[in-house]
Scaffold this motif. Structure first.
Motif, PDB file in Angstrom:
ATOM      1  N   THR A  74       0.466 -11.150   0.165  1.00 37.34           N
ATOM      2  CA  THR A  74       0.242  -9.955  -0.656  1.00 37.34           C
ATOM      3  C   THR A  74       1.193  -8.838  -0.246  1.00 37.34           C
ATOM      4  OG1 THR A  74      -1.423  -8.996   0.816  1.00 37.34           O
ATOM      5  CG2 THR A  74      -2.204 -10.543  -0.842  1.00 37.34           C
ATOM      6  N   LEU A  75       1.522  -7.969  -1.219  1.00 37.02           N
ATOM      7  CA  LEU A  75       2.307  -6.756  -0.976  1.00 37.02           C
ATOM      8  C   LEU A  75       1.544  -5.579  -1.549  1.00 37.02           C
ATOM      9  CD1 LEU A  75       4.604  -9.154  -1.592  1.00 37.02           C
ATOM     10  CD2 LEU A  75       6.115  -7.211  -1.231  1.00 37.02           C
ATOM     11  N   ASN A  76       1.504  -4.490  -0.819  1.00 40.29           N
ATOM     12  CA  ASN A  76       0.794  -3.284  -1.240  1.00 40.29           C
ATOM     13  C   ASN A  76      -0.666  -3.558  -1.565  1.00 40.29           C
ATOM     14  OD1 ASN A  76       3.027  -1.500  -1.108  1.00 40.29           O
ATOM     15  ND2 ASN A  76       3.761  -2.266  -3.075  1.00 40.29           N
TER      16      ASN A  76
ATOM     17  N   TYR B 206      11.812  21.149  10.042  1.00 32.26           N
ATOM     18  CA  TYR B 206      10.597  20.591  10.635  1.00 32.26           C
ATOM     19  C   TYR B 206       9.511  20.398   9.574  1.00 32.26           C
ATOM     20  CZ  TYR B 206       6.613  20.144  13.818  1.00 32.26           C
ATOM     21  OH  TYR B 206       5.495  19.705  14.476  1.00 32.26           O
ATOM     22  N   ASP B 207       9.492  21.279   8.592  1.00 30.07           N
ATOM     23  CA  ASP B 207       8.548  21.154   7.485  1.00 30.07           C
ATOM     24  C   ASP B 207       8.721  19.811   6.775  1.00 30.07           C
ATOM     25  OD1 ASP B 207       6.701  21.655   5.544  1.00 30.07           O
ATOM     26  OD2 ASP B 207       7.905  23.083   4.432  1.00 30.07           O
ATOM     27  N   GLY B 208       9.979  19.394   6.594  1.00 28.84           N
ATOM     28  CA  GLY B 208      10.212  18.093   5.975  1.00 28.84           C
ATOM     29  C   GLY B 208       9.921  16.941   6.917  1.00 28.84           C
ATOM     30  N   LEU B 209      10.210  17.132   8.209  1.00 23.75           N
ATOM     31  CA  LEU B 209      10.022  16.056   9.180  1.00 23.75           C
ATOM     32  C   LEU B 209       8.569  15.619   9.276  1.00 23.75           C
ATOM     33  CD1 LEU B 209      11.153  14.280  11.522  1.00 23.75           C
ATOM     34  CD2 LEU B 209      10.631  16.196  13.042  1.00 23.75           C
ATOM     35  N   ILE B 210       7.630  16.573   9.271  1.00 23.18           N
ATOM     36  CA  ILE B 210       6.227  16.216   9.481  1.00 23.18           C
ATOM     37  C   ILE B 210       5.618  15.511   8.272  1.00 23.18           C
ATOM     38  CG2 ILE B 210       5.821  18.039  11.167  1.00 23.18           C
ATOM     39  CD1 ILE B 210       4.638  19.750   8.987  1.00 23.18           C
ATOM     40  N   ALA B 211       6.369  15.390   7.172  1.00 25.85           N
ATOM     41  CA  ALA B 211       5.867  14.664   6.002  1.00 25.85           C
ATOM     42  C   ALA B 211       6.468  13.273   5.890  1.00 25.85           C
ATOM     43  CB  ALA B 211       6.159  15.453   4.726  1.00 25.85           C
ATOM     44  N   THR B 212       7.245  12.826   6.892  1.00 25.81           N
ATOM     45  CA  THR B 212       7.874  11.510   6.831  1.00 25.81           C
ATOM     46  C   THR B 212       6.957  10.440   7.401  1.00 25.81           C
ATOM     47  OG1 THR B 212       8.921  11.805   8.995  1.00 25.81           O
ATOM     48  CG2 THR B 212      10.157  12.536   7.064  1.00 25.81           C
ATOM     49  N   PRO B 213       7.120   9.179   6.983  1.00 23.15           N
ATOM     50  CA  PRO B 213       6.300   8.102   7.549  1.00 23.15           C
ATOM     51  C   PRO B 213       6.473   7.963   9.052  1.00 23.15           C
ATOM     52  CG  PRO B 213       7.441   7.380   5.558  1.00 23.15           C
ATOM     53  CD  PRO B 213       8.007   8.718   5.909  1.00 23.15           C
ATOM     54  N   GLU B 214       7.694   8.173   9.541  1.00 30.45           N
ATOM     55  CA  GLU B 214       7.927   8.029  10.982  1.00 30.45           C
ATOM     56  C   GLU B 214       7.090   9.027  11.770  1.00 30.45           C
ATOM     57  OE1 GLU B 214      10.197   8.071   8.686  1.00 30.45           O
ATOM     58  OE2 GLU B 214      11.132   6.089   8.847  1.00 30.45           O
ATOM     59  N   TRP B 215       7.039  10.260  11.295  1.00 33.14           N
ATOM     60  CA  TRP B 215       6.217  11.255  11.989  1.00 33.14           C
ATOM     61  C   TRP B 215       4.740  10.874  11.908  1.00 33.14           C
ATOM     62  CZ3 TRP B 215       6.750  15.454  15.093  1.00 33.14           C
ATOM     63  CH2 TRP B 215       5.606  16.222  15.299  1.00 33.14           C
TER      64      TRP B 215
ATOM     65  N   LYS C 143      10.054  -3.232   6.227  1.00 27.25           N
ATOM     66  CA  LYS C 143       9.230  -2.220   6.900  1.00 27.25           C
ATOM     67  C   LYS C 143       8.606  -1.254   5.901  1.00 27.25           C
ATOM     68  CE  LYS C 143       9.544   1.414  10.415  1.00 27.25           C
ATOM     69  NZ  LYS C 143      10.459   2.152  11.320  1.00 27.25           N
ATOM     70  N   ARG C 144       9.284  -1.036   4.765  1.00 26.35           N
ATOM     71  CA  ARG C 144       8.775  -0.067   3.796  1.00 26.35           C
ATOM     72  C   ARG C 144       7.480  -0.556   3.161  1.00 26.35           C
ATOM     73  NH1 ARG C 144      14.578   0.680   0.764  1.00 26.35           N
ATOM     74  NH2 ARG C 144      15.769   1.308   2.618  1.00 26.35           N
ATOM     75  N   THR C 145       7.424  -1.834   2.779  1.00 27.95           N
ATOM     76  CA  THR C 145       6.204  -2.425   2.223  1.00 27.95           C
ATOM     77  C   THR C 145       5.986  -3.776   2.893  1.00 27.95           C
ATOM     78  OG1 THR C 145       7.530  -3.326   0.392  1.00 27.95           O
ATOM     79  CG2 THR C 145       6.333  -1.282  -0.005  1.00 27.95           C
ATOM     80  N   PRO C 146       5.478  -3.785   4.128  1.00 27.54           N
ATOM     81  CA  PRO C 146       5.337  -5.043   4.866  1.00 27.54           C
ATOM     82  C   PRO C 146       4.333  -5.976   4.196  1.00 27.54           C
ATOM     83  CG  PRO C 146       4.245  -3.239   5.999  1.00 27.54           C
ATOM     84  CD  PRO C 146       5.011  -2.625   4.892  1.00 27.54           C
ATOM     85  N   PRO C 147       4.718  -7.208   3.959  1.00 24.84           N
ATOM     86  CA  PRO C 147       3.773  -8.161   3.383  1.00 24.84           C
ATOM     87  C   PRO C 147       2.786  -8.641   4.436  1.00 24.84           C
ATOM     88  CG  PRO C 147       5.866  -9.235   3.815  1.00 24.84           C
ATOM     89  CD  PRO C 147       6.058  -7.789   4.156  1.00 24.84           C
ATOM     90  N   GLU C 148       1.653  -9.144   3.993  1.00 20.84           N
ATOM     91  CA  GLU C 148       0.690  -9.760   4.883  1.00 20.84           C
ATOM     92  C   GLU C 148       0.147 -11.015   4.220  1.00 20.84           C
ATOM     93  OE1 GLU C 148      -2.649  -7.305   5.708  1.00 20.84           O
ATOM     94  OE2 GLU C 148      -3.411  -7.348   3.658  1.00 20.84           O
ATOM     95  N   CYS C 149      -0.378 -11.901   5.028  1.00 21.76           N
ATOM     96  CA  CYS C 149      -0.947 -13.142   4.504  1.00 21.76           C
ATOM     97  C   CYS C 149      -2.450 -13.108   4.733  1.00 21.76           C
ATOM     98  CB  CYS C 149      -0.334 -14.346   5.199  1.00 21.76           C
ATOM     99  SG  CYS C 149      -0.898 -15.935   4.519  1.00 21.76           S
ATOM    100  N   ARG C 150      -3.210 -13.117   3.653  1.00 18.66           N
ATOM    101  CA  ARG C 150      -4.669 -13.151   3.739  1.00 18.66           C
ATOM    102  C   ARG C 150      -5.129 -14.613   3.638  1.00 18.66           C
ATOM    103  NH1 ARG C 150      -6.594  -7.938   0.070  1.00 18.66           N
ATOM    104  NH2 ARG C 150      -5.128  -6.437   1.004  1.00 18.66           N
TER     105      ARG C 150
END
Length: 856
Positions: free
Chosen positions: A822-824, A252-261, A771-778
């Motif tokens: 853009t990314l990141n 659980y210690d590792g789980l609460i540090a994940t992006p999904e959590w 999903k890891r680094t979703p791009p966006e359009c400005r």
């Protein structure tokens, strides 16, 4: 990722096949070697150390309590956090599992109680303990509840490393432990209710030694690894629950540090606006309990399946109790994966703390100046150790479960059949643990100091809030009756500077003092004014209404891959401004409490400028006919600064504005650290950035990565910024009411230390990668008079394109749209496309007709 996960799972399955084929009978317990080391010289030496070890442990426990209540509350200068979380909790677990259970020997609560009872028996002629019979129905449920509480303090409680809090918890636990010993006797309570006796005793079942201190004769016997886990006994239901809690809490210690959590937690907390302060604590508390119950449920279901496939020779409860101990190697593997590197690196802090346990500046053992070597192990070691530990734990568990099955079931066929469901459960555990291990680390507090709260309407500023005085730049209390329009609450993760000094409240407040001191023109202050600083800091001085450092706390995080788990300080700062509240991100721009330079370097630079050795800006340098301030290349200036720094060290100099925040001793340490940095590196460019200037020439510079256990981001965290990726618009299509943009983004091909950027169409990239680094359009839309009429950003749509709907948003006319992918958040050297747009039916009509013309 798939090869990594399936490879780990395949290793567990393969081990099951190998064990099933070649291990056809369980070796009887009497066949194992049981050499008593106390019969040999080495064992006798160990036995002679018993009393000194008891006294040392008791003294350390007392020192921990005194340090917690009366010592410096900075966790890095106090013995309590390091002793409790690193040496005791992590270190003794490894000693118990791989050497033997020494806890019964050094247990300070037992030593203190036995000592008092011995004196009481000699004086009163009877035992101190009441000796009431311990209720067998209770089992080890007291230890289960205490482990749940201990895990809650470690993983959920907001300030688990504050020395005062640790000492308070330890004192309460002491009262509970001694009460249990008084009621039931020390041995009975230690076996059932003393948390650490049960924990370390459980891990010690895996150890190659069996240490027993009970009368009539102490024993120190050798045995094979895991022998204590392969036995015919059925443990109690409470012990089964304890083992599952030990297993689940580490994962659980590792789980609460994940992006999904993090995403899930943020979404739930957003709905709990009425209890925003308790949201994370309540949610993680429920998660800790739920995760344990999930593990229990899964194990119970597997026990039911095993009972069914073995033709109900034993009940599910009997099976669950028989095989629970075989899960201990998995818990041990998780413990190694999460905490080993943390122990090796962070555990070095015990060396200076033994000389200065209370943070008073002592040097009792001559080790106070020791600095931990954070490079003792690297990222590669951390990664391979973590993966190997997880696989080692699961494969060992498969082997031990098979031995247990051979002892439990009379027929070999039933024994093999019973292991299929249990192996399947271990494969699931492997998938989950390796997945969590591979996830990026997500922290709740960011080094960019993003605000967590924006309060609307007029807000009363606390009377103890401060603001630099425009006349003398000193921090002055606001006083009562002052109001602001916006209040921003920052939770700011502190860091270390390159010279080894740690961020404090003085570092956070002094940049504001600097802005007022050098950005305000006043009578007779021409030597302390710079037009460039005035221009740069004008928004701060115009909108800032007050500052209040609420306090600081420490946050404990578990870094599993490529880094270590370490304690860090989180500052809570309130910033009051006169600007109207809009959004937290926009309001944060004028006055973020984040210091890039330590206060002592700012002071040194100010002295150089005030003494007319240099100027902060190029324009001011030209006006005053002095050199432009250069902390690296100007040898003459550096020699002057070095002499000045040594002078400041001797007198413990700190400016008047900081005298209430910085003491003389702290100032001396700061100047000494800066002088030492200059002598070692040949320059004064000390920051808290991720890279440190190592060497330079006319042709270029060499930067080295700066790693410190307090630094907000860990090893590898800057990869996404070290190679900024770009996006490109490749196609523009009209959709009737708007525009659809298609494009490419750059992807990184890595091979060892080589990198190659390649353009890849968005439509061909798997969704999980995007999903890891979703791009966006400005984008920005301007009319024919070059006025901005629309602006914003659009996320990537379902068709791997960016959709812009201008219906009822633009009147009839001709427009130009400027857009970039853009990314990141990288907008450096952006590929900006210019797209002419014609709106034929606009907001006044029933709809809109948008067309694009020309080429970008």
């Amino acid at each position: 990722m798939s090869l990594y996960l399936f490879g780990g799972a395949a290793a567990v399955v393969f081990s099951f096949v190998v064990v099933g084929l070649f291990v056809r009978r369980a070796q009887p317990a009497r066949a194992y070697s049981r050499i008593d080391l106390f019969d040999y010289p080495l064992g006798k030496v160990v036995a002679a150390l018993g009393v000194p070890l008891k006294l040392i442990a008791l003294v350390l426990f007392a020192a921990m309590l005194v340090a917690g209540f009366f010592g410096d509350q900075n966790p890095y200068r106090n013995l309590a956090p390091t002793l409790v979380w690193i040496i005791a909790w992590v270190g003794l677990a490894y000693v118990s599992a791989f050497v033997g259970n020494i806890w019964p020997l050094i247990n300070p609560w037992r030593t203190a109680f036995d000592g008092v009872e011995m004196v009481y028996r000699r004086v009163c002629g009877r035992n101190l303990a009441l000796g009431r019979p311990y209720p067998l129905a209770l089992g080890v449920w007291p230890a289960v509840l205490l482990l749940l509480t201990f895990s809650w303090i470690e993983l959920v409680y907001p300030t688990p490393a504050v020395p005062l809090h640790l000492a308070s918890f330890a004192l309460g636990y002491s009262a509970l432990t001694w009460t249990g010993m008084y009621l039931f006797g020390s041995e009975a309570w230690l076996r059932h209710g003393e948390l650490f006796t049960v924990v370390f005793g459980t891990f010690a079942r895996f150890a190659p030694t069996d240490i027993r201190t009970a009368p009539p004769k102490p024993q120190f016997r050798l045995r094979g690894f895991g022998t204590g886990l392969a036995c015919r006994e059925q443990i109690s239901p409470s012990m089964m629950a304890f083992v599952l809690l030990l297993l689940s809490s580490v994962l659980y210690d590792g789980l609460i540090a994940t992006p999904e959590w993090s995403v899930t937690e943020s979404a739930i907390i957003a709905r709990l606006s009425d209890v925003a302060e308790l949201g994370p604590v309540a949610l993680r508390s429920v998660g800790l309990l739920g995760f344990w119950l999930l593990f229990l449920s899964a194990y119970w279901m597997v026990s039911i399946i095993i009972a069914a496939v073995t033709e109900w020779q034993f009940s599910p409860r009997q099976i669950a109790q028989s095989f629970a101990l075989t899960l201990i190697p998995i818990a041990l593997g998780y413990h190694l994966a999460h905490y080993l590197v943390y122990f090796l690196v962070q555990g070095q802090y015990i060396v200076p703390l033994l000389s200065d346990p209370f943070g008073y500046g002592w040097n009792l053992l001559g080790t106070a100046s020791y600095r931990p070597n954070i490079a003792i192990v690297g990222a590669r070691f951390a990664w391979y150790t973590a993966v190997a530990a997880v696989l080692f734990g699961h494969i060992t568990a498969v082997y031990l479960a098979h031995l247990q099955a051979m002892q439990t079931f009379s027929a070999r066929k039933r024994a093999l059949a019973s292991q299929i469901p249990l192996t399947a459960l271990m494969v699931v555990y492997t998938f989950v643990s390796l997945s969590i291990l591979a996830e990026p680390i997500v922290e709740r507090s960011r080094p960019s100091a993003q605000p967590s709260t924006v309060a609307e309407n007029m807000i009363a500023i606390p009377a103890d809030a401060v603001l630099p005085d425009p006349d003398n730049s000193h921090l002055q209390a606001i006083g009562p009756g002052k109001f602001a329009r916006t209040k921003l609450v920052y939770r700011l993760l502190g860091s270390a500077f390159h010279d080894g000094t740690r961020m404090t409240a003085a570092d956070l407040l002094y940049p504001y003092i600097f802005a007022y001191r050098w950005g305000v023109r006043g009578d007779g202050r021409e030597t302390h004014y710079d037009q460039s600083i005035d221009t740069a800091t004008a928004p701060i001085r115009r909108q800032l209404a007050g500052l209040r450092v609420v306090g600081s706390e420490t946050a404990s995080r578990s870094i599993r891959v490529g880094d270590v788990d370490f304690l860090r300080e989180v500052f809570t700062i309130e910033v009051y401004t006169t600007s109207a509240p809009t959004s937290p991100e926009r309001e944060a721009v004028p006055a973020p409490p984040w210091s890039t330079l330590p206060w002592h370097l700012l002071v040194l630079m100010e002295e150089a400028v005030g003494r007319n050795w240099a100027a902060f800006s190029q324009a001011e340098a030209v006006r005053r006919s002095v050199e432009w301030l250069d902390l690296v290349r100007s040898q003459a200036l550096k020699e002057r600064l070095a002499a000045l720094s040594e002078s400041f060290e001797r007198e413990g100099y700190r400016p008047e504005a900081l005298r209430t925040l910085v003491g003389v001793d702290e100032a001396r340490r700061r100047w000494a650290a800066l002088s030492a940095f200059y002598k070692a590196n040949g320059h004064f460019l000390v920051t808290n950035g991720p890279y440190q200037l190592k060497s330079w020439s006319h042709d270029g510079v060499v930067l080295s990565a700066f790693r410190d256990l307090s630094y907000p981001l860990g090893v590898g965290s800057y990869d996404s910024h070290a190679i900024p990726r770009r996006g490109f618009i490749t196609a523009v299509d009209s959709t009737g009411d708007g525009v659809r943009l298609s494009g490419d983004i750059e992807m990184i091909d890595k091979f060892q230390r080589s990198y190659r950027l390649k353009r890849v169409p968005l439509s061909s990239i798997p969704p999980d990668v995007l999903k890891r680094t979703p791009p966006e359009c400005r984008f920005v839309v301007v009319d024919d008079r070059k006025r901005v009429v629309l602006a914003g950003a659009a996320p990537l749509g379902e068709s791997s394109s960016f959709q812009f709907d201008f219906k009822n948003r633009l009147p009839v006319g001709r427009y130009t749209m400027f857009a970039a992918v853009t990314l990141n958040g990288n907008v450096m050297n952006a590929d900006i496309r210019q797209i002419p747009i014609v709106v034929s039916t606009g907001a006044e009509g029933q709809g809109s007709q948008v067309s694009t013309t020309g080429t970008p």
